[in-house]
Design a protein around this motif. Structure first.
Motif, short mmCIF file in Angstrom:
data_model
loop_
_atom_site.label_atom_id
_atom_site.label_comp_id
_atom_site.label_asym_id
_atom_site.label_seq_id
_atom_site.Cartn_x
_atom_site.Cartn_y
_atom_site.Cartn_z
N THR A 16 -3.71 2.90 -11.90
CA THR A 16 -2.34 2.41 -11.80
C THR A 16 -1.56 3.18 -10.73
O THR A 16 -0.79 2.59 -9.97
CB THR A 16 -1.66 2.52 -13.18
N PHE A 17 -1.81 4.47 -10.65
CA PHE A 17 -1.20 5.28 -9.57
C PHE A 17 -1.55 4.66 -8.21
O PHE A 17 -0.67 4.45 -7.36
CB PHE A 17 -1.71 6.73 -9.66
N ALA A 18 -2.83 4.37 -8.00
CA ALA A 18 -3.27 3.84 -6.70
C ALA A 18 -2.68 2.45 -6.46
O ALA A 18 -2.12 2.19 -5.39
CB ALA A 18 -4.80 3.79 -6.65
N THR A 19 -2.76 1.56 -7.45
CA THR A 19 -2.25 0.19 -7.29
C THR A 19 -0.77 0.22 -6.89
O THR A 19 -0.36 -0.45 -5.93
CB THR A 19 -2.39 -0.60 -8.61
N CYS A 20 0.03 0.98 -7.62
CA CYS A 20 1.47 0.99 -7.37
C CYS A 20 1.79 1.57 -5.99
O CYS A 20 2.64 1.04 -5.27
CB CYS A 20 2.21 1.80 -8.44
N HIS A 21 1.09 2.63 -5.61
CA HIS A 21 1.40 3.24 -4.32
C HIS A 21 0.92 2.39 -3.14
O HIS A 21 1.59 2.33 -2.11
CB HIS A 21 0.86 4.68 -4.25
N LEU A 22 -0.20 1.72 -3.31
CA LEU A 22 -0.63 0.79 -2.25
C LEU A 22 0.40 -0.32 -2.12
O LEU A 22 0.76 -0.73 -1.01
CB LEU A 22 -2.02 0.22 -2.56
N ALA A 23 0.91 -0.78 -3.25
CA ALA A 23 1.91 -1.87 -3.25
C ALA A 23 3.17 -1.43 -2.51
O ALA A 23 3.68 -2.14 -1.64
CB ALA A 23 2.23 -2.29 -4.68
N PHE A 24 3.69 -0.26 -2.85
CA PHE A 24 4.91 0.23 -2.19
C PHE A 24 4.69 0.42 -0.69
O PHE A 24 5.52 0.04 0.13
CB PHE A 24 5.32 1.59 -2.79
N ASP A 25 3.56 1.01 -0.34
CA ASP A 25 3.26 1.28 1.07
C ASP A 25 3.09 -0.02 1.86
O ASP A 25 3.65 -0.17 2.95
CB ASP A 25 1.99 2.16 1.17
N PHE A 26 2.36 -0.96 1.30
CA PHE A 26 2.12 -2.22 2.01
C PHE A 26 3.42 -3.01 2.15
O PHE A 26 3.66 -3.66 3.17
CB PHE A 26 1.07 -3.07 1.27
N GLN A 27 4.26 -2.96 1.13
CA GLN A 27 5.55 -3.65 1.21
C GLN A 27 6.37 -3.07 2.37
O GLN A 27 6.97 -3.81 3.15
CB GLN A 27 6.33 -3.47 -0.10
#
Ligand code: ADP
Ligand code: MG
Length: 254
Positions: A16-27
């Motif tokens: 979940t840490f990875a999913t959320c941070h990839l999401a924020f970064d890609f956004q």
């Protein structure tokens, strides 16, 4: 649209840490990002709550692509949309796997009309939801802690991946992310070396330390780079490094 699933058959590893941070970064890169939370614990749904699309994850396995298109067409979002976990996800294990995978693939195809990248967070068990996600994804990432039980979970996951790749030949395993690594613990150092030796091609060439600011950020529903503490600097560098690596490997087109 490119789809990445974060999976390992063990909780607490950093999916979940990875999913959320990839999401924020890609956004922030200007990509249109959709996050699917397939874990009934709903941790990613909580951290990304302010981005909720109102479409719930279990419907991806039952609704038609047209229903999904109707829902998302004309609907505004800030470049990050959450398809949140709901209690009906628990019923997926009664569903036929092939049927679930087919439905999820069709839903993902429909999401491709609206988004550049789809990130799927999974539950720690190899149920229908996780398996269908691996069967539908283009890429997979597995964070793993440097503890004995976690390494055992990783070993099982590797066997599962090679099996599922027969059914989903396009799947590329981006690798294992050594997470919560504490270089002061000889056990962590030894376990990391053992993991690299066992899977020289599969362990990513960097790791993420055990950083308090990461846990704090997820709790405050923000990426770690919004934590204004000197102590967060190392974490920010590591997490940005991870996002950059995954972004490059996924070759996402806008
Ligand atoms: N690198 C890290 N440093 C410190 N805490 C972390 C780190 N990665 C994850 N955590 C914390 O560890 C717990 C488990 O992480 P999580 O991403 O929820 O794992 P999973 O989704 O695999 O169950 C969470 O409380 C999270 O905040
Ligand atoms: Mg999780």
């Amino acid at each position: 649209m490119k789809t990445l699933v974060t999976a390992i058959q063990k909780g607490g590893q950093g999916k979940t840490f990875a999913t959320c941070h990839l999401a924020f970064d890609f956004q922030e890169r200007g990509l249109r990002v959709v996050v699917i939370d397939l874990d009934t614990q709903g941790n990613a749904s909580w951290t990304l709550d302010s981005h909720d699309s109102g479409y719930s994850a279990s419907r991806l396995f039952t609704a038609t692509g047209d229903e999904l298109r109707n829902w998302f067409s004309g609907r505004e979002n800030d470049g990050l949309a959450l398809i949140a976990a709901d209690t009906s996800l628990a019923n997926l294990d009664k569903m036929d796997l092939a049927q679930a995978a087919r439905a999820l693939r069709a839903s993902i195809e429909a999401l491709g009309d609206f988004f550049d990248v789809c990130l799927i967070d999974t539950a720690p068990s190899l149920g229908v939801a996780m398996t269908a996600a691996v069967l539908a994804a283009d890429y997979m990432l597995s964070p793993v802690e440097m503890e004995a039980y976690s390494l055992q979970g990783m070993k099982k996951m590797v066997a599962v991946i090679s099996n599922l790749r027969k059914q989903n030949p396009k799947l590329r395993f981006l690798g294992m992310v050594p997470n919560k690594v504490d270089a002061r613990k000889p056990r962590h150092v030894a376990n990391l070396a053992a993991l690299q030796q066992a899977y020289p091609q599969l362990v990513l060439p960097f790791s993420v330390g055990a950083r308090d600011s990461i846990a704090q950020a997820l709790g405050e529903q923000v990426p770690v780079w919004k934590i204004k503490k000197t102590a967060a600097r190392k974490a920010i560098k590591e997490v940005r490094g991870l996002a950059n690596y995954v972004f490059t490997k996924m070759e996402i087109a806008q």
